[in-house]
Scaffold this active site. Sequence first.
Site, PDB file in Angstrom:
ATOM      1  N   LYS A 299       0.804  -1.235   0.000  1.00  0.00           N
ATOM      2  CA  LYS A 299       0.000   0.000   0.000  1.00  0.00           C
ATOM      3  C   LYS A 299       0.834   1.280   0.000  1.00  0.00           C
ATOM      4  O   LYS A 299       0.375   2.309  -0.470  1.00  0.00           O
ATOM      5  CB  LYS A 299      -0.947   0.009   1.202  1.00  0.00           C
ATOM      6  N   GLY A 361      -2.339  -0.656  16.522  1.00  0.00           N
ATOM      7  CA  GLY A 361      -1.506  -0.813  15.340  1.00  0.00           C
ATOM      8  C   GLY A 361      -1.177   0.533  14.719  1.00  0.00           C
ATOM      9  O   GLY A 361      -1.890   1.534  14.953  1.00  0.00           O
ATOM     10  N   ALA A 365      -3.254   0.045   7.491  1.00  0.00           N
ATOM     11  CA  ALA A 365      -4.684   0.126   7.813  1.00  0.00           C
ATOM     12  C   ALA A 365      -4.921   1.145   8.914  1.00  0.00           C
ATOM     13  O   ALA A 365      -5.948   1.841   8.938  1.00  0.00           O
ATOM     14  CB  ALA A 365      -5.185  -1.250   8.252  1.00  0.00           C
ATOM     15  N   ARG A 385       3.371  -1.857  18.666  1.00  0.00           N
ATOM     16  CA  ARG A 385       4.567  -2.548  19.157  1.00  0.00           C
ATOM     17  C   ARG A 385       5.793  -1.662  18.946  1.00  0.00           C
ATOM     18  O   ARG A 385       6.586  -1.443  19.831  1.00  0.00           O
ATOM     19  CB  ARG A 385       4.711  -3.878  18.402  1.00  0.00           C
TER      20      ARG A 385
HETATM   21  P1  ATR Z   1      -1.347  -3.082   7.224  1.00  0.00           P
HETATM   22  O1  ATR Z   1      -1.165  -2.414   5.913  1.00  0.00           O
HETATM   23  O2  ATR Z   1      -2.359  -4.183   7.180  1.00  0.00           O
HETATM   24  O3  ATR Z   1      -1.631  -2.160   8.369  1.00  0.00           O
HETATM   25  P2  ATR Z   1       1.386  -3.250   8.010  1.00  0.00           P
HETATM   26  O4  ATR Z   1       1.603  -1.898   7.464  1.00  0.00           O
HETATM   27  O5  ATR Z   1       2.415  -4.295   7.732  1.00  0.00           O
HETATM   28  O6  ATR Z   1       0.014  -3.848   7.488  1.00  0.00           O
HETATM   29  O7  ATR Z   1       1.141  -3.121   9.601  1.00  0.00           O
HETATM   30  C1  ATR Z   1       0.952  -4.209  10.416  1.00  0.00           C
HETATM   31  C2  ATR Z   1       0.629  -3.734  11.830  1.00  0.00           C
HETATM   32  O8  ATR Z   1       0.479  -4.904  12.639  1.00  0.00           O
HETATM   33  C3  ATR Z   1       1.707  -2.907  12.480  1.00  0.00           C
HETATM   34  O9  ATR Z   1       1.128  -2.033  13.412  1.00  0.00           O
HETATM   35  C4  ATR Z   1       2.538  -3.983  13.189  1.00  0.00           C
HETATM   36  O10 ATR Z   1       3.286  -3.518  14.296  1.00  0.00           O
HETATM   37  P3  ATR Z   1       4.806  -2.962  14.057  1.00  0.00           P
HETATM   38  O11 ATR Z   1       4.644  -1.596  13.470  1.00  0.00           O
HETATM   39  O12 ATR Z   1       5.411  -2.957  15.395  1.00  0.00           O
HETATM   40  O13 ATR Z   1       5.448  -3.923  13.107  1.00  0.00           O
HETATM   41  C5  ATR Z   1       1.436  -4.867  13.691  1.00  0.00           C
HETATM   42  N1  ATR Z   1       1.894  -6.204  13.986  1.00  0.00           N
HETATM   43  C6  ATR Z   1       2.053  -7.208  13.099  1.00  0.00           C
HETATM   44  N2  ATR Z   1       2.462  -8.328  13.726  1.00  0.00           N
HETATM   45  C7  ATR Z   1       2.571  -8.017  15.048  1.00  0.00           C
HETATM   46  C8  ATR Z   1       2.945  -8.733  16.230  1.00  0.00           C
HETATM   47  N3  ATR Z   1       3.273 -10.031  16.161  1.00  0.00           N
HETATM   48  N4  ATR Z   1       2.928  -8.090  17.408  1.00  0.00           N
HETATM   49  C9  ATR Z   1       2.575  -6.800  17.480  1.00  0.00           C
HETATM   50  N5  ATR Z   1       2.212  -6.058  16.420  1.00  0.00           N
HETATM   51  C10 ATR Z   1       2.221  -6.648  15.215  1.00  0.00           C
END
Ligand code: ATR
Length: 497
Positions: A299, A361, A365, A385
């Site tokens: 995205k 998050g 999204a 995180r």
């Molecule tokens: P999207 O476009 O669906 O939002 P993304 O940009 O890859 O996908 O974001 C994924 C989100 O899920 C992020 O907030 C990520 O946290 P980080 O910024 O710390 O990476 C969160 N996320 C994914 N896996 C995670 C995990 N195992 N524990 C905590 N947060 C997680």
Amino acid sequence: MFKSKICLCLTGSTLSENLNILNKYRNWIDIAELRVDYLTEDERLYIRRFPEMAKVPCILTIRRKIDGGAYVDGEATRTLLFARGLAFADQDVRKNFAYVDFEEDFHVPSLQDAALAFETGIIRSVHSMDGPIKNIPQKIESLRTTGYEIPKVAFMPRTLSDVTNLFRQSKDLRDKDSILVAMGGLGLPSRILASRLHSFLTYTSPVELSDNLSHLGQIDPITLSEIYNFRSITQETSIFGITGYPLHHTQSPAIHNEGYKNYGLDSVYIPVRAENVDEAIEFADQVGIKGMSVTIPHKQSVLSYMKEISSETGDIGACNTIVKNGSDWYGYNTDAFGLMEALKKFLGIKNLKHMKVSIIGAGGASCAAAYVVKELGGKACIFNRTISKAKDLAEKYNFKYAVLSAESKSLLDEYSDLFIQTTSIGMGSTIEEISKDPIDFYDFKGSEAVYDVIYTPAKTALLKRAEEAGCKISNGLTMLQYQAEQQFYLFTGVKYE
Ligand code: ATR
């Protein structure tokens, strides 16, 4: 108008199992392939009877393990099996195998002569299981030794560019029949768009036997016909799609393709799995795709390929919809609209004034979620995180932020009118994946509304826990539906109602 045929691969262990399955799918297929390599030893004695039982044109195939099949015995036995399948040809050709599949290196002149004498067509195949075949026209030419055969090239692509290459090179292969297949998840467009490749047929697998061939990326004929409108795809059909990686759980093809059917549009919407966004754009340009939905993880990276983006897309910093105009791409974001509509319906309100919202998050999204909460007049705290990402996003909108852990419990308590869960935690199909809850340290009071953008599974561990505590809950299907409707309008100019 050229149309590819649909072939059903029958990998049952007995002829009667195959026949039962064939009967279920009969209305959706043109040809059946009897995969003798999956039959038990005993059943292999009776293969000659199958075409008469099947009552559709049948292909006789005994695929070896090295070619992606299950046959492990020697070549002498395999030759005998072919002979058994082709023997005692009947005057009524419907009782004979219509085709036999001989691999590139299988040369038994007597069998070849028998096939030709009894009007059994020969498919001369090559399977590259560990990478692409670079020069496909040259390969096809080398397979067509007598002029009677239908050459078949099937390969396992390493990247989407290998599939793009197949579409590019197929343009030189239109004058004679050939079968072209890119296998695996990356190759799915070649199966759905077989008519665009001018491939004589496309292979499908019944759901009952999907474990046998799913690694090859075959889908079942009902999905191919009913979801992807396979029979109506021609050279004129407009192509749309969704790109992302790994792109396992997508409902978007069902939504868009149903819309095309309902509004009588000659269009198809396909999954385009691409590890890198440049490959997705290269594929789209080659195949003539007119618009794509863009999902995780492209995205943001797709933005640099856009000639222009909508102001909303710029504000959010993420693009989930790209539309081709002339030779240029234009970027939009329909996630924000989708979430806005979904939240309004979910909460039964027009804005979020006086509401304190927790956004879980800080990824793509979440950018749309923060934008929506701001637009609707709410206050928010962003939990992530990686704290730096929460900080960057929060500062853009003057929101609070905190790390996603138990130490932020009191802030979650404070911002608890509405939770918008935007991470991928809890999404998936394995028990381990779906048992995860990103805020398992938080105890619901029962007064919170909880919106989880995930929709597979339909109820995440978080939603289950919130519901048990008496909270109002919703999964992300409503957001998906609303964003898809706006996307549909951008793609086709037709309102999806
Ligand atoms: P999207 O476009 O669906 O939002 P993304 O940009 O890859 O996908 O974001 C994924 C989100 O899920 C992020 O907030 C990520 O946290 P980080 O910024 O710390 O990476 C969160 N996320 C994914 N896996 C995670 C995990 N195992 N524990 C905590 N947060 C997680």
